[in-house]
Design an enzyme around this catalytic site. Sequence first.
Site, PDB file in Angstrom:
ATOM      1  N   ARG A   1      -6.000 -11.283  -2.411  1.00  0.00           N
ATOM      2  CA  ARG A   1      -6.746 -10.090  -2.864  1.00  0.00           C
ATOM      3  C   ARG A   1      -8.207 -10.319  -2.498  1.00  0.00           C
ATOM      4  NH1 ARG A   1      -6.555  -6.766  -8.432  1.00  0.00           N
ATOM      5  NH2 ARG A   1      -4.829  -5.922  -7.222  1.00  0.00           N
TER       6      ARG A   1
ATOM      7  N   HIS B   1      -4.079  -1.076  -0.359  1.00  0.00           N
ATOM      8  CA  HIS B   1      -3.338  -1.733  -1.447  1.00  0.00           C
ATOM      9  C   HIS B   1      -1.848  -1.456  -1.183  1.00  0.00           C
ATOM     10  CE1 HIS B   1      -2.507  -3.739  -5.043  1.00  0.00           C
ATOM     11  NE2 HIS B   1      -3.058  -2.948  -5.951  1.00  0.00           N
TER      12      HIS B   1
ATOM     13  N   GLN C   1       0.994  -1.896  -3.872  1.00  0.00           N
ATOM     14  CA  GLN C   1       0.950  -0.849  -4.889  1.00  0.00           C
ATOM     15  C   GLN C   1       1.727   0.383  -4.428  1.00  0.00           C
ATOM     16  OE1 GLN C   1      -0.789  -0.912  -8.021  1.00  0.00           O
ATOM     17  NE2 GLN C   1       0.545   0.853  -8.267  1.00  0.00           N
TER      18      GLN C   1
ATOM     19  N   ASP D   1      -6.486   7.424  -9.386  1.00  0.00           N
ATOM     20  CA  ASP D   1      -6.951   6.034  -9.505  1.00  0.00           C
ATOM     21  C   ASP D   1      -8.399   6.090 -10.003  1.00  0.00           C
ATOM     22  OD1 ASP D   1      -7.299   3.285  -9.265  1.00  0.00           O
ATOM     23  OD2 ASP D   1      -7.405   3.273  -7.067  1.00  0.00           O
TER      24      ASP D   1
ATOM     25  N   CYS E   1      -2.213   3.757 -10.603  1.00  0.00           N
ATOM     26  CA  CYS E   1      -1.893   2.358 -10.269  1.00  0.00           C
ATOM     27  C   CYS E   1      -2.318   1.389 -11.365  1.00  0.00           C
ATOM     28  CB  CYS E   1      -2.542   1.981  -8.941  1.00  0.00           C
ATOM     29  SG  CYS E   1      -4.330   2.191  -8.952  1.00  0.00           S
TER      30      CYS E   1
ATOM     31  N   ARG F   1       6.097  -3.076  -9.712  1.00  0.00           N
ATOM     32  CA  ARG F   1       5.334  -4.031  -8.873  1.00  0.00           C
ATOM     33  C   ARG F   1       6.126  -5.327  -8.775  1.00  0.00           C
ATOM     34  NH1 ARG F   1      -0.215  -3.696  -8.483  1.00  0.00           N
ATOM     35  NH2 ARG F   1       0.055  -5.370  -6.964  1.00  0.00           N
TER      36      ARG F   1
HETATM   37  N1   CP Z   1      -2.706  -2.081  -9.892  1.00  0.00           N
HETATM   38  C1   CP Z   1      -3.169  -3.327  -9.712  1.00  0.00           C
HETATM   39  O1   CP Z   1      -3.177  -3.884  -8.589  1.00  0.00           O
HETATM   40  O2   CP Z   1      -3.586  -3.926 -10.862  1.00  0.00           O
HETATM   41  P1   CP Z   1      -4.424  -5.279 -10.973  1.00  0.00           P
HETATM   42  O3   CP Z   1      -5.786  -5.004 -10.398  1.00  0.00           O
HETATM   43  O4   CP Z   1      -4.482  -5.588 -12.434  1.00  0.00           O
HETATM   44  O5   CP Z   1      -3.728  -6.349 -10.183  1.00  0.00           O
HETATM   45  N1  NVA Z   2      -8.914   1.212  -6.279  1.00  0.00           N
HETATM   46  C1  NVA Z   2      -8.838   0.193  -7.293  1.00  0.00           C
HETATM   47  C2  NVA Z   2      -7.422  -0.258  -7.457  1.00  0.00           C
HETATM   48  C3  NVA Z   2      -7.194  -1.299  -8.503  1.00  0.00           C
HETATM   49  C4  NVA Z   2      -5.783  -1.759  -8.575  1.00  0.00           C
HETATM   50  C5  NVA Z   2      -9.749  -0.961  -6.942  1.00  0.00           C
HETATM   51  O1  NVA Z   2      -9.804  -1.335  -5.764  1.00  0.00           O
HETATM   52  O2  NVA Z   2     -10.413  -1.483  -7.825  1.00  0.00           O
END
Ligand code: CP
Ligand code: NVA
Length: 300
Positions: free
Chosen positions: A103, A130, A133, A217, A257, A285
């Site tokens: 990530r 993502h 997701q 989101d 999400c 997930r």
């Molecule tokens: N939706 C998602 O990826 O959640 P987190 O940021 O908690 O991993």
């Molecule tokens: N768009 C959000 C998604 C979190 C799962 C972010 O990048 O923070």
Amino acid sequence: MKKDFVTMFDLKKNEISEIFELAKTLKESQKKGVEHRILKDKTLAMVFEKPSLRTRVTFETGMTQLGGHAIYLAPSDIQLGKRETVPDAAKNLSRWVDIVMARVFAHKTVDDLAKSSSIPVINGLSDLEHPCQIMADLFTVFEKKGPLDGLTIAYVGDGNNVCNSFVAASILLGFSLRIATPAGYEPEKTYTEKAANTVLSIDPIEAVADADIVYTDVWASMGQEKEAAERKKVFKKFQLNTDLLKHAKKDHLVMHCLPAHRGEEITDEIIDGPHSIVFDEAENRLHVQKGIMVWLSQQH
Ligand code: CP
Ligand code: NVA
């Protein structure tokens, strides 16, 4: 050749179906308590530059259920590109572990990790995409509504990483997507240019009209905290609330999400209401990422 899952575009339509089939079987096994240690003694390295609840817990739990082990590497541990170069980190990890999930902020970081690794690399969220997701979300839609063809799916809010992966999926699978964002907050242009079935709008009511699925989101993603106050003003009209959702189909479903900023992009009554399937998405997930890890481990 090893395969990676860095962007939705790494998968073809039939490969998405293969992963969904695997996820369905793995979910059934998990529910019935049937052992499925397909990745016995394999190790997943989880590299995080940003915080997480769902991604961390579902990948780690998934690997345990598959008979393997996951190592959590916090932002301060690896310091990709600072303590050593991304390719050097990738080459080290490739000598020890079997899969990497990362990530990151810059999408190039996870892309470079994949290019320099001899093992599969999975994007657990970057500023651009993502994909895990969206895989879990589409699997959830399929469970609830059946085939995506003929469904009207609306995305309301910021044209961010989640939205970009949604657009990519619509290109690969051919479903139609209506996206409403404020002007200047549209999803990635290089994606929407290729998306024959995506309609962009600045009117949330137009996007939500008669929709089967309404998705949102957060308005400020991780890394955009300084813009949060400004974005709250710009996105005001793009909140999922009772008034807006009156325009959707009677049996519409609401998706997010998570994490949600309640009272901003979605109201309590909508996220906790009868149309919301946000926790089904979160559960999936786990099952879908298990499918992704098993599928990638089978590609050579
Ligand atoms: N939706 C998602 O990826 O959640 P987190 O940021 O908690 O991993
Ligand atoms: N768009 C959000 C998604 C979190 C799962 C972010 O990048 O923070």
